[in-house]
Scaffold this active site. Structure first.
Site, PDB file in Angstrom:
ATOM      1  CE1 TYR A  73     -11.333  -5.706  -0.012  1.00 18.37           C
ATOM      2  CE2 TYR A  73     -12.590  -7.490   0.955  1.00 18.37           C
ATOM      3  CZ  TYR A  73     -11.431  -6.747   0.873  1.00 18.37           C
ATOM      4  OH  TYR A  73     -10.377  -7.046   1.700  1.00 18.37           O
ATOM      5  CG  ASN A  94      -5.816  -2.713  -3.765  1.00 21.94           C
ATOM      6  OD1 ASN A  94      -5.712  -3.518  -4.679  1.00 21.94           O
ATOM      7  ND2 ASN A  94      -5.534  -3.010  -2.513  1.00 21.94           N
ATOM      8  CE1 TYR A 136       0.567 -10.818   3.166  1.00 23.65           C
ATOM      9  CE2 TYR A 136      -0.062  -9.181   1.526  1.00 23.65           C
ATOM     10  CZ  TYR A 136       0.865 -10.071   2.051  1.00 23.65           C
ATOM     11  OH  TYR A 136       2.091 -10.218   1.439  1.00 23.65           O
ATOM     12  CB  VAL A 137      -3.851 -14.184   0.494  1.00 21.50           C
ATOM     13  CG1 VAL A 137      -3.271 -15.534   0.093  1.00 21.50           C
ATOM     14  CG2 VAL A 137      -5.199 -14.355   1.172  1.00 21.50           C
ATOM     15  CD  GLU A 190     -25.571   5.244   1.127  1.00 19.68           C
ATOM     16  OE1 GLU A 190     -25.319   5.644   2.275  1.00 19.68           O
ATOM     17  OE2 GLU A 190     -26.166   4.178   0.899  1.00 19.68           O
ATOM     18  CD  GLU A 246      -2.987  -1.171   2.276  1.00 18.40           C
ATOM     19  OE1 GLU A 246      -2.572  -0.778   3.381  1.00 18.40           O
ATOM     20  OE2 GLU A 246      -4.108  -1.667   2.114  1.00 18.40           O
TER      21      GLU A 246
END
Lengths: 173, 170
Positions: free
Chosen positions: A139, A132, A94-95, A151, A27
């Site tokens: 997700y 990302n 995390y993997v 929103e 990140e």
């Protein structure tokens, strides 16, 4: 690939700390990691833990090139929505890259949702960085809605210094 | 104006439930409020509470216009959380009757949450705000916070209802 998802034990904190750093490097924010396995041990395994953690583990014959069998984690905690009630917040999922594509990420996410449901949580929330793409798609494919886009919700943060400034002006008891 | 900040107790849940609904009306999402006073009592005041609350209270002589004789209150829910690398406090909602704005009550509530968080060893205070809610955004920015959505690109995502049920199937 054979793998197992189980609750983290105190001894797993060194592995979790290793993977927290790997995720932070990905990140582009490794300098922001201020805690080590010691804080994880203290905060995750005390009488009123600040978080819960699940581990993904592979058998010895499938260990990573550096010799690790703990290859993924999901760290989460319980929050509260004044509209909906009990919620679970997924802080990290995390993997390790060499173990991706085997359903481990999905396994961890599903287990967090299952644990949350057992505690009567009605929402699973998380944050993802806008660049990302693979995480956002992962997700979204599992049914998560992007509430920032749909929103207009923005995440706001006070760091420790600002918290201290704020706290100075707290009314006396 | 004289006011006091104190920890919420279970009897405050009726007032808190009322103000949650008022805040939802302001945020134009009344249909989304699913929890009741009873949920707040169970979830906030059991052995392992899901939240903590603090209340701002004014003396009887300063009570709001509608109040049925009760002193109106402002509340803030506080949860202790760990954010990956730092221990954090997250605050869910704050709401204040219009007639009590500008008296330092909002600032006092936020300050108290920060103080309680620091006392528990927290290093961050996190929450969310709607981007169109300019008065709230301005209030928070004025207290020194960072908008990590704008500055760092964090998007807030949520899995709910059927999606969460589906995920939770082993």
């Amino acid at each position: 690939m054979d793998f197992k998802i189980r609750p983290a034990r105190k001894e797993d904190c060194k592995d979790v700390s290793r993977m927290i750093m790997e995720l932070a490097v990905f990140e582009n924010m490794p300098d922001q990691v201020k805690i080590s396995h010691e804080e994880l041990e203290r905060d995750g395994f005390c009488q009123n833990p600040f978080f819960e953690c699940l581990i993904a583990e592979v058998p010895e014959e499938h260990k990573s090139k550096d010799g690790f069998t703990v290859v993924g984690y999901a760290l989460y905690f319980y929050t509260y929505s004044t509209w909906k009630g009990r919620s679970v917040y997924l802080e990290d999922l995390y993997v390790m890259p060499e173990f991706r594509g085997n359903g481990i990420g999905k396994g961890l996410l599903s287990k967090v949702a299952e644990v949350g449901k057992e505690k009567q949580c009605v929402r699973l929330n998380l944050s993802v960085l806008d660049w990302n793409t693979s995480a956002r798609e992962f997700y979204a494919a599992k049914g998560a809605q992007n509430l920032t886009e749909s929103e207009g919700w923005h995440s706001i943060r006070f760091d420790k210094l600002n918290m201290e400034n704020l706290a100075k002006e707290a009314p006396k008891d | 104006m004289d006011f006091s900040i104190r920890a919420a107790n279970v009897e405050d849940c009726k007032d808190i439930a009322r103000m949650i609904t008022e805040l939802a009306e302001y945020e134009k999402v009344t249909d989304q409020v699913k929890i009741t006073q009873r949920d707040l009592e169970q979830d906030g005041f059991s052995k392992n509470p899901f939240f903590h609350g603090i209340i701002a209270e004014v003396p009887e002589q300063h009570k709001s216009k509608e109040g049925d004789g009760k002193t109106p209150t402002r509340y803030s829910t506080r949860q202790m959380q760990v954010f990956g690398c730092e221990t954090a406090v997250a605050s869910d909602k704050k709401w204040l009757y219009l007639c009590f704005l500008g008296k330092g009550i909002g600032k006092a509530l936020m300050s108290k949450v920060a103080q309680l968080g620091l006392a528990a060893g927290c290093h961050q205070l996190n929450f969310t705000v709607l981007d169109w809610n300019k008065s709230s955004v301005d209030f928070y920015l004025h207290q020194g916070c960072t908008d990590v959505t704008t500055d760092m690109g964090y998007h807030y995502m949520s899995c709910k209802g059927e999606a969460m049920e589906h995920l939770a199937q082993p």
